[in-house]
Design an enzyme around this catalytic site. Structure first.
Site, PDB file in Angstrom:
ATOM      1  N   LYS A 124      -3.561  -0.811  -0.472  1.00  0.00           N
ATOM      2  CA  LYS A 124      -4.031  -2.118  -0.015  1.00  0.00           C
ATOM      3  C   LYS A 124      -3.067  -3.259  -0.288  1.00  0.00           C
ATOM      4  O   LYS A 124      -3.479  -4.397  -0.474  1.00  0.00           O
ATOM      5  CB  LYS A 124      -5.419  -2.458  -0.608  1.00  0.00           C
ATOM      6  CG  LYS A 124      -6.465  -1.408  -0.453  1.00  0.00           C
ATOM      7  CD  LYS A 124      -6.530  -0.789   0.918  1.00  0.00           C
ATOM      8  CE  LYS A 124      -6.982  -1.719   2.006  1.00  0.00           C
ATOM      9  NZ  LYS A 124      -6.901  -1.034   3.337  1.00  0.00           N
TER      10      LYS A 124
ATOM     11  N   GLY B  47      -0.166  -3.435   1.697  1.00  0.00           N
ATOM     12  CA  GLY B  47       0.668  -3.555   2.899  1.00  0.00           C
ATOM     13  C   GLY B  47       1.545  -2.332   3.077  1.00  0.00           C
ATOM     14  O   GLY B  47       2.542  -2.380   3.811  1.00  0.00           O
ATOM     15  N   THR B  48       1.172  -1.217   2.457  1.00  0.00           N
ATOM     16  CA  THR B  48       2.032  -0.018   2.520  1.00  0.00           C
ATOM     17  C   THR B  48       2.128   0.539   3.944  1.00  0.00           C
ATOM     18  O   THR B  48       3.179   1.051   4.334  1.00  0.00           O
ATOM     19  CB  THR B  48       1.505   1.077   1.565  1.00  0.00           C
ATOM     20  OG1 THR B  48       0.132   1.328   1.858  1.00  0.00           O
ATOM     21  CG2 THR B  48       1.644   0.675   0.121  1.00  0.00           C
ATOM     22  N   THR B  49       1.034   0.402   4.718  1.00  0.00           N
ATOM     23  CA  THR B  49       1.085   0.958   6.079  1.00  0.00           C
ATOM     24  C   THR B  49       2.014   0.117   6.945  1.00  0.00           C
ATOM     25  O   THR B  49       2.765   0.654   7.775  1.00  0.00           O
ATOM     26  CB  THR B  49      -0.330   0.994   6.690  1.00  0.00           C
ATOM     27  OG1 THR B  49      -1.234   1.418   5.685  1.00  0.00           O
ATOM     28  CG2 THR B  49      -0.413   1.914   7.882  1.00  0.00           C
TER      29      THR B  49
ATOM     30  N   LYS C 258      -6.445  -2.075   9.248  1.00  0.00           N
ATOM     31  CA  LYS C 258      -5.448  -2.863   8.514  1.00  0.00           C
ATOM     32  C   LYS C 258      -5.519  -4.306   8.995  1.00  0.00           C
ATOM     33  O   LYS C 258      -5.383  -4.565  10.202  1.00  0.00           O
ATOM     34  CB  LYS C 258      -4.029  -2.319   8.738  1.00  0.00           C
ATOM     35  CG  LYS C 258      -3.875  -0.855   8.413  1.00  0.00           C
ATOM     36  CD  LYS C 258      -4.027  -0.572   6.931  1.00  0.00           C
ATOM     37  CE  LYS C 258      -4.223   0.919   6.702  1.00  0.00           C
ATOM     38  NZ  LYS C 258      -4.516   1.252   5.316  1.00  0.00           N
ATOM     39  N   GLY C 259      -5.738  -5.206   8.061  1.00  0.00           N
ATOM     40  CA  GLY C 259      -5.912  -6.613   8.420  1.00  0.00           C
ATOM     41  C   GLY C 259      -7.335  -6.859   8.883  1.00  0.00           C
ATOM     42  O   GLY C 259      -7.555  -7.463   9.943  1.00  0.00           O
TER      43      GLY C 259
ATOM     44  N   TYR D 295     -13.100 -10.029   6.775  1.00  0.00           N
ATOM     45  CA  TYR D 295     -14.246  -9.953   5.848  1.00  0.00           C
ATOM     46  C   TYR D 295     -14.365 -11.285   5.108  1.00  0.00           C
ATOM     47  O   TYR D 295     -13.387 -12.058   5.060  1.00  0.00           O
ATOM     48  CB  TYR D 295     -14.114  -8.774   4.869  1.00  0.00           C
ATOM     49  CG  TYR D 295     -12.742  -8.560   4.272  1.00  0.00           C
ATOM     50  CD1 TYR D 295     -12.263  -9.383   3.250  1.00  0.00           C
ATOM     51  CD2 TYR D 295     -11.911  -7.529   4.740  1.00  0.00           C
ATOM     52  CE1 TYR D 295     -11.000  -9.164   2.713  1.00  0.00           C
ATOM     53  CE2 TYR D 295     -10.659  -7.325   4.208  1.00  0.00           C
ATOM     54  CZ  TYR D 295     -10.193  -8.148   3.183  1.00  0.00           C
ATOM     55  OH  TYR D 295      -8.956  -7.962   2.657  1.00  0.00           O
TER      56      TYR D 295
HETATM   57  P1  A3P Z   1      -6.585  -6.049   4.507  1.00  0.00           P
HETATM   58  O1  A3P Z   1      -6.989  -5.074   5.546  1.00  0.00           O
HETATM   59  O2  A3P Z   1      -7.519  -6.105   3.365  1.00  0.00           O
HETATM   60  O3  A3P Z   1      -6.254  -7.396   5.037  1.00  0.00           O
HETATM   61  P2  A3P Z   1      -2.383  -0.819   3.021  1.00  0.00           P
HETATM   62  O4  A3P Z   1      -1.680  -0.482   4.269  1.00  0.00           O
HETATM   63  O5  A3P Z   1      -1.521  -0.622   1.813  1.00  0.00           O
HETATM   64  O6  A3P Z   1      -3.711  -0.161   2.937  1.00  0.00           O
HETATM   65  O7  A3P Z   1      -2.633  -2.345   3.031  1.00  0.00           O
HETATM   66  C1  A3P Z   1      -3.480  -2.939   3.962  1.00  0.00           C
HETATM   67  C2  A3P Z   1      -3.202  -4.407   3.903  1.00  0.00           C
HETATM   68  O8  A3P Z   1      -1.919  -4.672   4.426  1.00  0.00           O
HETATM   69  C3  A3P Z   1      -4.133  -5.216   4.731  1.00  0.00           C
HETATM   70  O9  A3P Z   1      -5.212  -5.564   3.908  1.00  0.00           O
HETATM   71  C4  A3P Z   1      -3.294  -6.405   5.152  1.00  0.00           C
HETATM   72  O10 A3P Z   1      -3.660  -7.585   4.504  1.00  0.00           O
HETATM   73  C5  A3P Z   1      -1.875  -6.059   4.707  1.00  0.00           C
HETATM   74  N1  A3P Z   1      -0.842  -6.251   5.718  1.00  0.00           N
HETATM   75  C6  A3P Z   1       0.378  -6.721   5.453  1.00  0.00           C
HETATM   76  N2  A3P Z   1       1.108  -6.774   6.571  1.00  0.00           N
HETATM   77  C7  A3P Z   1       0.344  -6.324   7.562  1.00  0.00           C
HETATM   78  C8  A3P Z   1       0.553  -6.155   8.964  1.00  0.00           C
HETATM   79  N3  A3P Z   1       1.723  -6.473   9.531  1.00  0.00           N
HETATM   80  N4  A3P Z   1      -0.458  -5.684   9.701  1.00  0.00           N
HETATM   81  C9  A3P Z   1      -1.627  -5.371   9.122  1.00  0.00           C
HETATM   82  N5  A3P Z   1      -1.864  -5.511   7.798  1.00  0.00           N
HETATM   83  C10 A3P Z   1      -0.902  -5.985   7.025  1.00  0.00           C
END
Ligand code: A3P
Length: 901
Positions: free
Chosen positions: A663, A665-667, A882-883, A886
């Site tokens: 959570k 921003g790894t993805t 992702k993003g 909420y």
């Molecule tokens: P939220 O969904 O709570 O906003 P991970 O990939 O490690 O699970 O992290 C998810 C989080 O990456 C998301 O948390 C979001 O805030 C963040 N994030 C950072 N850059 C992003 C991007 N370019 N697109 C989508 N999410 C991004």
């Protein structure tokens, strides 16, 4: 007279004509059994002397004389050829005297060997009745981290799996207590002087700790620059004399320190080094533990009134009646083998049994290739008889002992007639031995890239065994050169299980051959892999002169050296030997009978043996922490790479890891990296969705081949980068250790955001995935759950909050990786300025040519994040998960988490 020579009349006649001075030459060359080359030289010299005599006697030649000289010459020539042939061909059948072992068992005057039954119950257990509040750990004070003796002590502790902490003696002491518990059970000073001259404050603190927790001190008197005579040890009623040259060490049988070590014998001969310190106590608190005799003239304090040399105390015990602290003081380091044993006993005694080694030692001797060997080096009937009678003698010393014979059926009866008769005799005694399967044709298993062929060959060996009535149910097997065991060749494990129901094997190669003290075991696919010890006998060491270092080295190994120490320090010893070690000079029989006698002589260890499967079970009962393997990179060990399939390559491993945490921003980072033409990630895992999660879960037990299967072989390994992203690696307890073992050069990338935000995002993620606990409890309730809350709630709280303890997790990573290998990304910056972040990531990874992210990323208003540009109007963003949208975190939770972090 040896029968070979007595059988030859001409030869006898020649002996008559030769002078007496030449005869003993040959005789001593024979009886003394020096080396073959020397014998040959002796033979030649003797013949040349005889020839010389003959020439002299031919000065007055008549026809009769001429004929008799001719006859003698012919006889000489025949004899010479026989002699030379014998020397060059030791297996030639007429040399029946070779069947006598050239090495007689080591003669030992040892009282333990003459006692009918050794009373072991007398040995002190050292275990105090008082419940000591101390950890079974040694605090080792060294002068510098490089000092020799300090290293020797640390290595001894490692070998015996005794926990320790090293500290360089300095201005401050390490923390000695944890709550009301002492962190150390014994304090060891590599240099006793540093203890004696410690500043008052620290010394008082240390002494107080020792008295309060019942902890003792070991000190080694340092090698002194000058000769000290009767010099007092600062603050103690004991005097020392230094730079002594000593011989004939013995132990005080009355000492209550001795437990593992057995007193009553004398180690005859010079003691190593000429800088021993001896102690002259002047208080009843001291009792000698070891003493020796002087090797040179003594100064007056050490000579009795009658002028006789006193026994010199080389190790003394301080009973603690002087100042309330028990000690053991050594007058020399660990160069003398007996001191290694005494140190172990001192640790047990001074920790009042908290640090204690068991007294059982299991010994298994494998003869790996009982039918494999060149003609001329194989067992003959007398060798088999010798093997049987040696086994009987060993059984008297080692309860339950049987030689464990490994067979490769294909080589049965591949010797001379006499050698084949030896094998027939062995077959008559099948039940006297234990048996295990080797490979049918002695082929290394890693060379089979076809499972069916491997299985077929194993079956051939099994058919052979069944035909010959060799037992097939030992559950134990060994591979030629240990190939396929480690590094793991999965086919071998599979076929072993299927064909032989193998439950246990052994190798010297895990994790590496050297240093031997670090060899460990592991379990893979329910097969227990036990560490093997090296006894110094290899396939080609079948004659004493081929033993590396010769007879002297072999005897040194036996009498207190490496082999003896292996038995003392390893509770379970599996030794590998070969058939050739039992024929020829029968080095194995000599070696094991001697070393086990020596062990009985000098230790109170109980020597035992049992079946390999039971040994395996015992091993992992003793060391359950070793069950999990640690996979290393086969390319980092030159021996490992040799027994790894040619079809595998270490290039199929990642160059860097994105370790999480979840959570942050790894993805997004993963998808940005994957846009780079020179960067390839792993293929997706069908079990765990997109992440492999190899290093942190049960996938790790699937082995290296499974992991490598996720990575393509790079077309150009110098410009192409492989990476893996598993976001839970960050806080996985085992991950840094495992990752470092396999990928020590890898770079690590982590992303951090505020731990509070991370926890909240994770909570929302769980709700979105329908987690019932997350749906039933508010975020505040989750993060404030107490130890009395229900289990699922506590679990959720932990999973939510624990990854956020960034410093703790980073510290663990940094105990394995250097900080230069770690790159930390600010997660907020990744959201708002991903181009800048990606440029610095490329720099850190040293990726060339750099990829222009500015032309490939664009802020997508609808998504609210940066996304990949597809064309002028189109972008490709991360999925809905992702993003997410909420509600904002409630104030209370935010405040609470901000205070905590
Ligand atoms: P939220 O969904 O709570 O906003 P991970 O990939 O490690 O699970 O992290 C998810 C989080 O990456 C998301 O948390 C979001 O805030 C963040 N994030 C950072 N850059 C992003 C991007 N370019 N697109 C989508 N999410 C991004």
């Amino acid at each position: 007279m040896p029968s070979d020579y007595a059988a030859d009349d001409g030869h006898e006649a020649l002996l008559e004509t030769c002078s007496d001075s030449t005869r003993p030459h040959l005789a001593s060359g024979w009886v003394g059994a020096k080396n073959r080359w020397r014998k040959r030289q002796d033979g030649q010299r003797w013949l040349s002397v005889c020839w010389h005599r003959l020439v002299q006697s031919c000065r007055f030649l008549t026809t009769r004389r001429f004929l008799s000289v001719l006859l003698v010459l012919i006889t000489m020539s025949i004899t010479y050829n026989i002699v030379i042939f014998y020397f060059e061909n030791p297996v030639f059948p007429i040399s029946s005297a070779w069947k006598e072992p050239r090495l007689l068992p080591l003669q030992m005057t040892c009282s333990a060997l003459t006692e009918t039954r050794r009373n072991l119950s007398k040995q002190p257990e050292h275990r105090s009745m008082a419940k000591l509040r101390i950890d079974a750990k040694v605090l080792l004070f060294v002068e510098t981290i490089y000092s020799r003796l300090g290293r020797d002590i640390a290595e001894l502790l490692v070998h015996n799996r005794i926990k320790y902490k090293v500290d360089v003696v300095g201005k401050s002491l390490p923390v000695l207590t944890n709550l009301d518990k002492g962190k150390f059970a014994v304090i060891v000073f590599e240099n006793l002087t540093k203890y004696l001259t410690m500043d008052n404050w620290n010394r008082e603190l240390l002494d107080k700790y020792c008295r309060e927790y019942g902890v003792g001190v070991v000190g080694f008197h340092p090698v002194s620059e000058e000769v000290l005579i009767g010099s007092q040890l600062k603050g103690f009623p004991i005097f020392v004399h230094t730079k002594m040259n000593l011989k004939n060490a013995a132990l005080n049988p009355a000492s209550n320190v001795l437990r593992l070590t057995r007193a009553g014998e004398t180690a005859w001969g010079n003691l190593p080094g000429n800088d021993w310190t001896v102690f002259a106590p002047n208080h009843s608190t001291y009792e000698p533990l070891e003493w020796a005799s002087p090797n040179s003239e003594l100064p007056s304090p050490f000579v009795s009134d009658h002028g006789a040399a006193r026994l010199l105390y080389t190790v003394v015990q301080d009973h603690g009646t002087y100042d309330g602290i028990q000690r053991v003081l050594f007058g020399s380091g660990l160069g003398f083998w007996l001191h290694r044993l005494l140190l172990l006993d001192a640790l047990t005694h001074l920790s009042q049994g908290q640090i204690s080694l068991g007294l059982n030692r299991y010994v298994l001797i494998d003869i790996d290739d009982i039918f494999v060997g060149e003609k001329g080096t194989r067992l003959k009937p007398p060798d088999v008889e010798a093997l049987l009678s040696s086994q009987k003698r060993l059984q008297a010393m080692v309860s339950g002992f049987k030689f464990n014979l490994g067979f490769s059926g294909m080589y049965f009866h591949h010797g001379t007639d006499e050698e084949n008769a030896g094998e027939d005799l062995l077959m008559e005694h099948i039940d006297d031995f234990s048996w295990f399967s080797h490979m049918w044709n002695h082929k290394q298993p890693h060379l089979y890239d076809n499972y069916t062929h491997l299985e077929m060959d194993m079956k051939l060996n099994k058919n052979f065994a069944t035909e010959k009535n060799i037992p097939t149910d030992s559950g134990y097997s060994v591979a030629p050169h240990h190939a396929g065991v480690y590094p793991v060749h999965e086919y071998l494990y599979e076929a072993w299980k299927k064909v032989w129901n193998v439950k246990v094997t052994s190798t010297e190669e895990y994790p590496h051959l050297r240093p031997a003290r670090l060899r460990r075991g592991f379990i893979h696919r329910n097969i227990m892999v036990l560490p093997r010890q090296t006894c110094g006998l290899f396939t080609h060491t079948y004659l004493i002169e081929k033993y590396p270092g010769g007879r002297e080295k072999l005897d040194e190994n036996i009498q207190g050296g490496e082999l003896f120490q292996s038995i003392v320090f390893n509770p379970i010893n599996i030794f590998m030997t070969h058939m050739s070690n039992y024929g020829n000079d029968r080095l194995a029989l000599y070696t094991f009978e001697s070393v086990l006698k020596f062990t009985q002589c000098w230790t109170n260890l109980r020597l035992l043996s049992t079946l390999p499967v039971e040994l395996g079970e015992k091993y992992f009962q003793m060391f359950p922490e070793e069950e999990d393997p640690i996979w290393g990179n086969p390319c980092d060990d030159s021996r490992h790479i040799k027994t790894w399939s040619h079809n595998k390559t270490c290039q199929q491993l990642p160059n860097f890891l994105v370790i999480g945490p979840q959570k942050t921003g790894t993805t997004a980072l993963y998808s940005f990296l994957s846009m780079h033409p020179n960067i390839n990630s792993n293929l997706n895992s069908i079990d765990t969705f997109e992440e492999i999660q190899f290093f942190n879960g049960k996938n790790y037990y699937r082995g290296l081949d499974w992991y490598m299967g996720f990575f393509p072989v790079p077309i150009n390994s110098s410009s192409q980068y492989l990476f893996e992203k598993s976001a839970t690696y960050f806080d996985g307890e085992q991950v840094p250790k495992r990752a470092h073992a396999l990928l020590p050069q890898a770079k690590l990338v982590t992303i951090l955001i505020s731990p509070a935000k991370r926890a909240y995002s994770w909570y929302q993620h769980m709700r979105a995935h329908g987690d019932q606990v997350a749906l039933n409890y508010s975020f505040y309730e989750v993060i404030t759950a107490s130890e009395s809350s229900n289990r699922p709630l506590r679990d959720l709280r932990n999973r939510c909050l624990l990854p956020g303890k960034y410093s703790q997790h980073l510290e663990r990573w940094l105990t394995y990786y250097s900080s230069s290998q770690l790159f930390i990304i600010d997660g907020e910056e990744l959201r708002t300025a991903p181009v800048d972040v990606m440029n610095s990531v490329q720099k850190f990874l040293k990726i060339t040519p750099p990829f222009d992210y500015a032309t490939h990323l664009r802020f997508d208003k609808k998504k609210g994040f940066y996304c990949q540009i597809i064309n002028e109007d189109k972008t490709k963003c991360l999925g809905r998960s992702k993003g997410r949208k909420y509600p904002q975190m409630d104030e209370r939770s935010l405040k609470l988490l901000q205070v905590r972090s």
